[in-house]
Write an enzyme that holds these catalytic residues in place. Structure first.
Site, PDB file in Angstrom:
ATOM      1  N   GLU A 176      37.799  28.274  35.655  1.00  0.00           N
ATOM      2  CA  GLU A 176      38.481  29.344  34.919  1.00  0.00           C
ATOM      3  C   GLU A 176      38.374  29.187  33.407  1.00  0.00           C
ATOM      4  O   GLU A 176      38.313  30.176  32.679  1.00  0.00           O
ATOM      5  CB  GLU A 176      39.946  29.439  35.341  1.00  0.00           C
ATOM      6  N   HIS A 206      50.176  31.846  44.777  1.00  0.00           N
ATOM      7  CA  HIS A 206      49.276  33.009  44.790  1.00  0.00           C
ATOM      8  C   HIS A 206      50.063  34.315  44.770  1.00  0.00           C
ATOM      9  O   HIS A 206      49.589  35.333  45.275  1.00  0.00           O
ATOM     10  CB  HIS A 206      48.370  32.987  46.024  1.00  0.00           C
TER      11      HIS A 206
END
Lengths: 325, 330
Positions: free
Chosen positions: A60, A129
């Site tokens: 990321e 999540h």
């Protein structure tokens, strides 16, 4: 006019901008060949090819660093962070690098980039999540933050974000991916920093964002049947924030309720309440009320997650209680 | 830096670079002692051959990404001394009008795309600039300078892999001065050569160079830049060097053994290079002239920087956004 899902609108919005401008590139994990883990980017690789639509490793910091470096040298990248929870592993690039560098360099660099991320709960994915991170993003000077709630807004706000000269965090509500809505034919281009009044009522204003917008709207229908006539505002853009629209509706109705999916502390509604109290106090007929996810990590089990995130029922009962006091 | 060649060839340009960086950093240190430099500052004294050689080897439109120890890398691209010094002094005539400070020197018109003070952050960003150059077919190369301590942070590894798989025109330059801040890097690193020993993990050849030898650094830099421009992908260079002072101005560097310091001071890149040039037949007067001009420039830059006013309050709210303002609401 065509009916699209929120999910389909993602690819259409990105494609619209990539067709228009050859400097728009798109990168992220599983976005190209796989078409996105939420199938939101299906077809982009076929249309634009592997040079402009690129799969990345699970890196990321590299994804957002690449987007930043490309943006400061003439391109307009769109980067995907699969789940907004993952911002935690690349937040340095967002907060310390992208958000601050224009200011630190006295305006020498610009960052016309968009970072998309799936945001929020409703899919029973558990605490890592499912989080709604809009309050993280809103707290950083130098970032613009939008959260569309309809397919048409996905396309229009994506266009506005891509064309904007500043970095925009574009938070897609995972729970809304399967929802449908009407989308105009042809190019759809919206404006950042504009809230939308979805419904006008006389007694109270419900201010909602993202996945909470359809719930606030459904709650307003029920409340209306019971005699409490509500305005519903879709905030759409946290930064820039359309305080004119919100203050006007709150002043007209005299009551404000925020409906927020982010955990309670420092949620976007807290900022809004502070603005309303400071600037429109004598228009209020009662204390502003925040309806939020409690200050807890989100649990996975459907029964628990449903208790945590504001539901239509909780919005209705909270508003009724406050209005009847 | 093409313009430097007018003073009589590459080696004179290399000497000129090193001398200018040395004199500037010494002056910056003197100005600390006068309490004129605000905040913190990290000097490249002893490490000038690396930034200097790249400054000579890079194309004018190549990109530099530096760290908080970035005065040398900024000046090496041809940025004038006065605005850099004024930035250290927190003055309106600073390179960023005082809004960035010593650790964030940036001059886009010289290809200096920023100095980054979070360890490792600029390596992925340099990848992005390289990706952009690759996409645009511009032939530009991005060069990221960093220290040995950076090789243990995640962004280093993400960037190396990313650059390798996309064959990006980027050069990673690890200036291994043996110490992170106060701790010897070898005591916290699994391999003896913190950058070179990691190269094979990303399919790259290990490149180990004497960072105190400007000629060697120039050769290594040129090879890496040529490789990048030819589309052959990234290079990871580990340049061995030593900082003459502490990590920052707050650090007297007492953790280093005196014998080690003496050994490296004896390998000071600048007297070594001067001797090499004289031995090769370069007229000492030409070198004296370089030194004299550099000192005059530093003196003039000092006066110019000191003459700058404090930044005005109007700067506070300027340039958060591309429209020049900072408004977050209507």
């Amino acid at each position: 006019m065509a009916e699209l899902t929120y999910r389909e609108a993602i690819a259409r919005g990105i494609a619209q901008e990539m067709r228009r401008d050859g400097n728009v590139l798109f990168l992220g994990e599983d976005v190209a060949a796989a078409g996105g883990v939420f199938k939101g980017t299906t077809g982009l690789l076929d249309e634009f090819g592997p040079v402009r639509v690129r799969d990345t490793p699970i890196s990321e910091q590299a994804i957002l660093g690449a987007a930043m470096g490309a943006a400061m040298t003439g391109l307009r990248p769109i980067a995907e962070i699969m789940f907004s929870d993952f911002f935690a592993v690349c937040w340095d690039i967002v907060v310390n690098e992208i958000a601050k560098s224009r200011y630190m360099t006295n305006g020498q660099v610009s960052f016309p980039l968009v970072i998309r991320a799936g945001n929020g709960g409703g899919l029973r994915f558990g605490a890592q999540h499912s989080q709604s991170v809009e309050n993280w993003a809103m707290a950083v000077p130098g970032l613009k933050v939008v959260v569309p709630s309809t397919p048409a807004d996905v396309i229009g706000l994506m266009a506005a974000a891509v064309r904007d000269p500043d970095p925009v965090l574009f938070l897609e509500e995972k729970a809304l991916y399967p929802t449908k809505g009407e989308v105009p034919d042809g190019e759809v281009v919206d404006t950042l920093g504009r809230a939308r009044v979805l419904r006008s009522g006389a007694h109270a204003t419900l201010v909602a964002l993202g996945n909470m917008v359809p719930r606030a709207t459904a709650a307003a229908e029920q409340l209306g049947a019971g005699g409490i006539d509500c305005t519903v505002i879709d905030v759409r853009s946290l930064v820039p924030l359309d305080t004119h629209t919100i203050l006007a509706e709150v002043a007209r109705t005299g009551r404000m309720f925020t409906v927020e999916e982010n955990p309670r502390l420092c949620g976007w509604g807290a900022e809004l309440v502070s603005i309303v109290v400071e600037e429109s106090f004598f228009d209020l007929d009662g204390a502003p009320v925040r309806i939020t996810t409690p200050h807890i990590p989100l649990p996975a089990a459907d029964a628990l997650e449903d208790l945590a995130i504001p539901s239509v029922e909780r919005i209705v009962t909270t508003v009724e209680k406050a209005m009847n006091q | 830096m093409d313009a430097a060649c007018h003073i009589g060839g590459r080696r004179l340009a290399l000497y000129d670079q090193q001398i200018r960086l040395r004199y500037f950093e010494k002056r910056a240190y003197d100005l600390f002692l006068e309490n004129l430099v605000k905040g913190t500052s990290h000097l490249s004294l002893g490490q000038e051959a690396i930034a200097g050689a790249f400054g000579v080897a890079m194309r004018h439109d190549d990109y530099t990404f530096a760290t908080y120890r970035g005065h040398a890398h900024t000046l090496a691209r041809g940025v004038p001394m006065a605005p850099v010094l004024a930035e250290l002094l927190g003055r309106e005539n600073g390179l960023m009008a005082g809004k960035g400070g010593s650790m964030h020197l940036t001059s886009v018109e010289h290809g200096v795309m920023g100095s980054y003070a979070i360890i490792g952050a600029h390596l992925p960003i340099a990848c992005g600039a390289a990706w952009s150059a690759q996409y645009r077919g511009s032939g530009q190369v991005a060069v990221a300078f960093f220290g040995d301590g950076t090789t243990n942070i995640g962004a280093f590894h993400e960037a190396l892999n990313f650059a390798a798989i996309w064959r990006l025109p980027v050069v990673f330059v690890c200036e291994n001065n043996l110490y992170m801040e106060y701790t010897r890097t070898s005591t916290v690193t699994a391999v003896p050569r913190p950058a070179a020993d990691r190269a094979s993990a990303y399919g790259l050849e290990p490149v180990l160079a004497d960072g105190n030898d400007a000629d060697e650094m120039y050769a290594v830099a040129t090879a890496a830049l040529d490789r990048a421009r030819a589309g052959e992908g990234p290079t990871l260079i580990e340049a061995l060097t030593y900082r003459h002072g502490g990590h920052s101005r707050a650090d007297p560097a007492k953790y280093r053994p005196p014998a080690e310091v003496d050994e490296w001071l004896a390998r000071d890149p600048i007297p070594m290079y001067r001797k090499r040039l004289v031995d090769a037949g370069v007229d000492a007067a030409a070198l004296d002239a370089i030194e004299k001009t550099a000192m005059e420039d530093v003196d003039a830059a000092t006066e110019e920087a000191k003459a700058g006013a404090a930044p005005g309050a109007d700067l506070l709210f300027r340039d958060v956004w591309a429209d020049g303002g900072s408004s977050w609401r209507n």
